[in-house]
Design an enzyme around this catalytic site. Structure first.
Site, mmCIF file in Angstrom:
data_model
loop_
_atom_site.group_PDB
_atom_site.id
_atom_site.type_symbol
_atom_site.label_atom_id
_atom_site.label_comp_id
_atom_site.label_asym_id
_atom_site.label_seq_id
_atom_site.Cartn_x
_atom_site.Cartn_y
_atom_site.Cartn_z
ATOM 1 N N HIS A 163 1.835 7.287 21.452
ATOM 2 C CA HIS A 163 0.706 7.689 20.587
ATOM 3 C C HIS A 163 0.323 9.175 20.758
ATOM 4 O O HIS A 163 -0.854 9.527 20.753
ATOM 5 C CB HIS A 163 -0.495 6.778 20.851
ATOM 6 C CG HIS A 163 -1.119 6.932 22.206
ATOM 7 N ND1 HIS A 163 -1.753 5.906 22.864
ATOM 8 C CD2 HIS A 163 -1.224 8.005 23.043
ATOM 9 C CE1 HIS A 163 -2.211 6.342 24.018
ATOM 10 N NE2 HIS A 163 -1.907 7.609 24.153
ATOM 11 N N HIS B 181 -9.402 7.972 24.425
ATOM 12 C CA HIS B 181 -9.272 9.145 25.297
ATOM 13 C C HIS B 181 -10.595 9.896 25.307
ATOM 14 O O HIS B 181 -10.683 11.030 24.840
ATOM 15 C CB HIS B 181 -8.149 10.057 24.813
ATOM 16 C CG HIS B 181 -6.804 9.401 24.731
ATOM 17 N ND1 HIS B 181 -6.464 8.491 23.759
ATOM 18 C CD2 HIS B 181 -5.707 9.527 25.511
ATOM 19 C CE1 HIS B 181 -5.212 8.092 23.939
ATOM 20 N NE2 HIS B 181 -4.725 8.703 24.999
ATOM 21 N N HIS C 164 4.875 10.271 31.006
ATOM 22 C CA HIS C 164 4.343 11.613 30.772
ATOM 23 C C HIS C 164 3.237 11.934 31.764
ATOM 24 O O HIS C 164 2.550 11.037 32.263
ATOM 25 C CB HIS C 164 3.858 11.830 29.341
ATOM 26 C CG HIS C 164 2.707 10.991 28.838
ATOM 27 N ND1 HIS C 164 2.707 9.626 28.837
ATOM 28 C CD2 HIS C 164 1.527 11.348 28.275
ATOM 29 C CE1 HIS C 164 1.585 9.175 28.289
ATOM 30 N NE2 HIS C 164 0.829 10.205 27.956
ATOM 31 N N GLU D 250 -0.407 4.331 30.903
ATOM 32 C CA GLU D 250 -0.677 3.762 29.571
ATOM 33 C C GLU D 250 0.271 2.603 29.249
ATOM 34 O O GLU D 250 -0.031 1.754 28.410
ATOM 35 C CB GLU D 250 -0.538 4.847 28.492
ATOM 36 C CG GLU D 250 -1.639 5.894 28.543
ATOM 37 C CD GLU D 250 -1.514 6.979 27.468
ATOM 38 O OE1 GLU D 250 -2.485 7.691 27.258
ATOM 39 O OE2 GLU D 250 -0.429 7.119 26.852
HETATM 40 C C1 DHB Z 1 -0.178 13.730 25.092
HETATM 41 C C2 DHB Z 1 0.139 12.387 25.206
HETATM 42 C C3 DHB Z 1 -0.856 11.428 25.233
HETATM 43 O O1 DHB Z 1 -0.628 10.096 25.398
HETATM 44 C C4 DHB Z 1 -2.163 11.786 25.092
HETATM 45 O O2 DHB Z 1 -3.083 10.817 25.043
HETATM 46 C C5 DHB Z 1 -2.508 13.139 24.988
HETATM 47 C C6 DHB Z 1 -1.503 14.107 24.983
HETATM 48 C C7 DHB Z 1 0.868 14.787 25.053
HETATM 49 O O3 DHB Z 1 2.048 14.478 25.228
HETATM 50 O O4 DHB Z 1 0.535 15.938 24.804
HETATM 51 FE FE FE Z 2 -2.611 8.918 25.646
#
Ligand code: DHB
Ligand code: FE
Length: 334
Positions: A12, A59, A194, A241
């Protein structure tokens, strides 16, 4: 009776939403990402769910560090897009399904999962970006009502993967005790690996992600035993997540058909993962119906060996890295 017919897992990333909103989908960097969802959009257009349950995380858009429910079910009639710092995204207001949501709240809470009931909530990229990836960018309205389920993965302690998986099972019981005939698709969103800040910012672990997707399909119970520390260590701080995908998986049959998978690195800071899993019941009852119409009670020996051959072919496709299961089925569906 309502039933859950399929589960969708999707990352997402907010920059995916920005690419859509700013007309960048044809740029090579973004085309690589969006092209992986073309078949999925066709699948969704053919599947036409009556309702989608979208498991996502907020978020700090609807909630803040002042108050973060672990599991919050959206029971409102509508959920406007949140302003995440650049104004609300130009996407339609997400329409809810208050009657089914209230039923799920009652069933799940009496099943001893203490959800927070949310009657007013704005939804951020955690929900709207996966919707775009699967439903496209409609101008006026999303094609089906949505029940958002927000899971806390932003402040320690998030729920365990096992808790998420068991909540998925409770949601399924809730859906199946709703009297109206509704076909429901459930989304698990977020991830995959990530980390967006700190010394390990930019971390991506494709091997771990792909193993997660394999197990999501074939051995989800194994995933329920992954501790938080392993998500953090292997998939980065935001990799947690991924527990939300286990709510989706818990709501499906133990054995499912993987109809599509896509993985690409990176989009912004994130490894983009996507999977579509179908419950087999629908196919089974359809084939039973066909068998009955044929005057046959169960598949004959030739039918059985055709099924075995199809299963074998499907595993060959999977090993070959093609993101599909049975060529014939995929061609007919996607
Ligand atoms: C990014 C990924 C995310 O899941 C998020 O909530 C905010 C930023 C990103 O890869 O920049
Ligand atoms: Fe996220």
């Amino acid at each position: 009776m309502a039933k859950i017919i399929a589960g969708v897992g999707s990352s997402h990333v907010p920059a995916i939403g920005a690419a859509l909103d700013n007309g960048k989908t044809e740029e090579p960097y973004w085309k690589r990402v969006f092209s992986g969802f073309e078949k999925s959009k066709k699948w969704m257009a053919q599947t036409k769910p009556d309702v989608a349950i979208v498991v996502f995380n907020d978020h700090a858009s609807a909630f803040s560090v002042e108050m973060i429910p672990t599991f919050a079910l959206g029971c409102a009639a509508e959920f406007p897009p949140a302003d995440e710092g650049w104004g609300p995204r130009p996407v339609p207001v997400v329409m809810g399904h208050p009657a089914l949501a209230a039923h799920i709240a009652q069933s799940v809470i009496l099943d001893e999962f203490d959800l927070t009931i949310v009657n007013k909530m704005e939804v951020d990229h955690g929900l709207t970006v996966p919707m775009n990836l699967l439903f496209g960018q409609p101008k006026d309205a999303w094609p089906c009502p949505v029940i958002p389920l927000a899971v806390n993965v932003v402040m320690y302690p998030p729920p365990t993967g096992h808790r998420c998986y068991m909540l998925g099972k409770a949601i399924r019981r809730a859906v199946e005790s709703y009297p109206e005939d509704l076909n429901v698709v459930i989304f698990g969103t977020g991830g995959l690996s990530h980390q967006i800040s700190g010394p390990r910012a930019g971390l991506i672990n494709s091997k771990w992600d792909k193993n997660f997707l394999d197990n999501l399909s074939k051995d989800p119970k194994k995933l329920t035993r992954i501790p938080h520390l392993e998500y953090m260590r292997e998939a980065g701080a935001e990799g947690i997540e991924m527990v939300m995908w286990l709510v989706m998986r818990g709501a499906l049959d133990d054995k499912v058909d993987e109809v599509y998978r896509f993985y690409t690195v990176p989009a912004s800071n994130t490894a983009v993962g996507h999977i579509i899993l179908e419950n087999r019941k629908r196919a089974a009852s359809k084939s039973k119906r066909i068998a009955r119409e044929d005057g046959r009670k169960r598949p004959n020996a030739a039918g059985k060996s055709r099924q075995a051959a199809a299963r074998k072919a499907s595993s060959v496709f999977r090993r070959s890295g093609l993101p599909v299961r049975r060529r014939k089925r995929v061609n007919s569906i996607i």
